[in-house]
Design a protein around this motif. Structure first.
Motif, PDB file in Angstrom:
ATOM      1  N   LYS A  56      39.160   4.424  48.477  1.00 17.42           N
ATOM      2  CA  LYS A  56      37.708   4.448  48.730  1.00 17.42           C
ATOM      3  C   LYS A  56      37.366   3.633  49.981  1.00 17.42           C
TER       4      LYS A  56
ATOM      5  N   GLU B 201      43.124   3.213  43.823  1.00 15.96           N
ATOM      6  CA  GLU B 201      41.859   3.962  43.778  1.00 15.96           C
ATOM      7  C   GLU B 201      40.817   3.306  44.689  1.00 15.96           C
TER       8      GLU B 201
ATOM      9  N   HIS C  56      33.299   1.320  41.044  1.00 11.96           N
ATOM     10  CA  HIS C  56      33.972   2.616  40.929  1.00 11.96           C
ATOM     11  C   HIS C  56      34.898   2.680  39.719  1.00 11.96           C
TER      12      HIS C  56
ATOM     13  N   ASP D  88      36.986   6.249  38.061  1.00  8.17           N
ATOM     14  CA  ASP D  88      37.124   7.686  37.875  1.00  8.17           C
ATOM     15  C   ASP D  88      38.023   7.915  36.663  1.00  8.17           C
ATOM     16  N   GLU D  89      37.409   8.328  35.558  1.00  8.91           N
ATOM     17  CA  GLU D  89      38.142   8.415  34.299  1.00  8.91           C
ATOM     18  C   GLU D  89      39.260   9.460  34.324  1.00  8.91           C
ATOM     19  N   SER D  90      39.209  10.383  35.286  1.00  9.52           N
ATOM     20  CA  SER D  90      40.193  11.471  35.279  1.00  9.52           C
ATOM     21  C   SER D  90      41.631  10.996  35.558  1.00  9.52           C
TER      22      SER D  90
END
Ligand SMILES: [Zn+2]
Length: 379
Positions: free
Chosen positions: A142, A138, A106, A108-110
């Motif tokens: 998950k 993060e 995983h 998530d670049e945001s």
């Protein structure tokens, strides 16, 4: 003194309730001033040699002076490791979803942009600690706060990733099908490739495609880029951004060779010595010509026809343009057609690996080769 511990990590359950577990070995250094290290093996089921390399590392590390913590995880994916079919181990793809086990990590670049704005004036120590905490959170979200659940492979991958995120240096040990040794190295870490006793290096761009090496260096790379956009400069591979990840391809699948594993463990220790993880000067890289190739120029050659393959090209040696890589036998054509078909390329190449079986369909990946290769500059 270093403390050595063994833990057993639970990564899932089978239908019968049997637990899927993974052993986790750790050396904790008293004076952990260097970058911490995470090494795992056997995420793909048939790629077993990394377990032997971890065995040899455990043996050698007991006699090393450690400046950092090192965590080692063999049998990283117990589902893939146990997935036999006839004489062979399958286990490059989750048999239920068809997804490659090494594309489930995983990132998530945001989260990068907002973090870089909030921390533009922060100390390096705060950036390091808080960004690591953010990335770990993060993964925690998950794993533990997800009402829709996870696939079997995601659950395994995220738990491994939680261990990897606590390190600065990550080595993911794999093998090819029938293969020579080669190293996947982020482009910014090219100098470090000189410290592994591996003659062939693939330089990969800083893009996330779901693999362990990318999942562990891309967040830091993206953060460094985001800071730079705002005028704060850091260098990847140095100081706060002394973060590197590699996929180490140890040779062929379905093989354990403890002697070769010792060579590979020594090679990894030479790299760890260079990074300041251990202070044993006897671990130095061998002198050798190292070749590199950008990922775009790492070409798969698909079989132009079905048939029975005689693989001719030697691994790791330059094959001249027009020289055959393989010849394909077609007994159905014998007597009234061409029974032998030669496969060659238009430029000199370095063959790195080939398909594991002699019988292929049209379109099977026959060979992978360095197409536009060059000598790796010495650092
Ligand atoms: Zn693999």
């Amino acid at each position: 003194m270093n403390t050595f511990t063994k833990k057993v990590m639970s990564v899932g359950e089978m239908a019968s309730g049997a637990k899927l577990t993974v052993p986790v070995y750790s050396f904790v250094s008293e004076n952990a001033s260097g970058p911490n290290v995470y090494i795992q093996a056997n995420m793909h089921g048939a790629e077993v040699q990394g377990n032997a390399v971890i065995f040899q590392l455990l043996e050698l590390l007991q006699h090393c002076r450690l400046n950092a913590n090192i965590t080692l995880v063999p049998y990283a994916n117990p589902v893939a490791c146990n997935h036999k079919n006839g004489e062979y181990t399958l286990g490059r793809f989750d048999p239920i979803t068809g997804v490659n086990w090494n594309r489930m990590y995983h990132f998530d670049e945001s989260v990068i942009e907002p973090f870089s704005q909030n921390y533009i004036d922060a100390t390096e120590e705060d950036i390091n600690n808080d960004f690591r905490a953010l990335m770990l959170n993060e993964i925690e979200q998950k794993l533990d706060h997800n009402i829709f659940g996870l696939t079997t492979g995601q659950r395994i991958a995220y738990q491994l990733q939680r261990l990897a995120y606590q390190a600065d240096i990550v080595l993911d040990l794999h093998t090819g099908p029938i293969s020579s040794k080669h190293l996947y190295c982020p482009e910014y870490a090219q100098a470090s490739a000189n410290y592994f006793d591996i003659p062939h290096t693939l330089l990969i761009p800083n893009d996330f495609d779901g693999a362990m090496d990318e999942a562990t260096f891309c967040p830091w790379w993206s953060l460094q880029q985001a800071f730079e956009k705002q005028g704060r400069k850091f260098t990847m591979g140095q100081g706060l951004f002394n973060k590197e990840s590699f996929t180490v391809e140890l040779g062929s699948q379905e093989q354990i060779d403890l002697d070769v594993a010792k060579d590979d463990a020594v090679s990894i220790l030479a790299y760890l010595h260079y990074k300041g993880v251990i202070s044993n000067d006897e671990y130095q890289p061998q002198a050798m010509t190292r070749y590199a190739c950008y990922l775009n120029d790492y070409k798969a050659l698909y079989s132009p026809m079905g048939g029975m393959v005689d693989y001719l090209a030697e691994f790791g040696e330059v094959l001249a343009a027009g020289e055959p890589l393989a010849r394909i036998l077609r007994m159905d054509n014998y007597g009234d057609g061409e029974a032998l078909h030669y496969v060659s390329l238009d430029k000199p190449v370095i063959p790195i690996l080939h398909f594991a079986s002699a019988s292929v369909n049209q379109g099977t990946e026959l060979y992978k080769v360095f197409y536009n290769y060059f000598e790796l500059p010495e650092s």
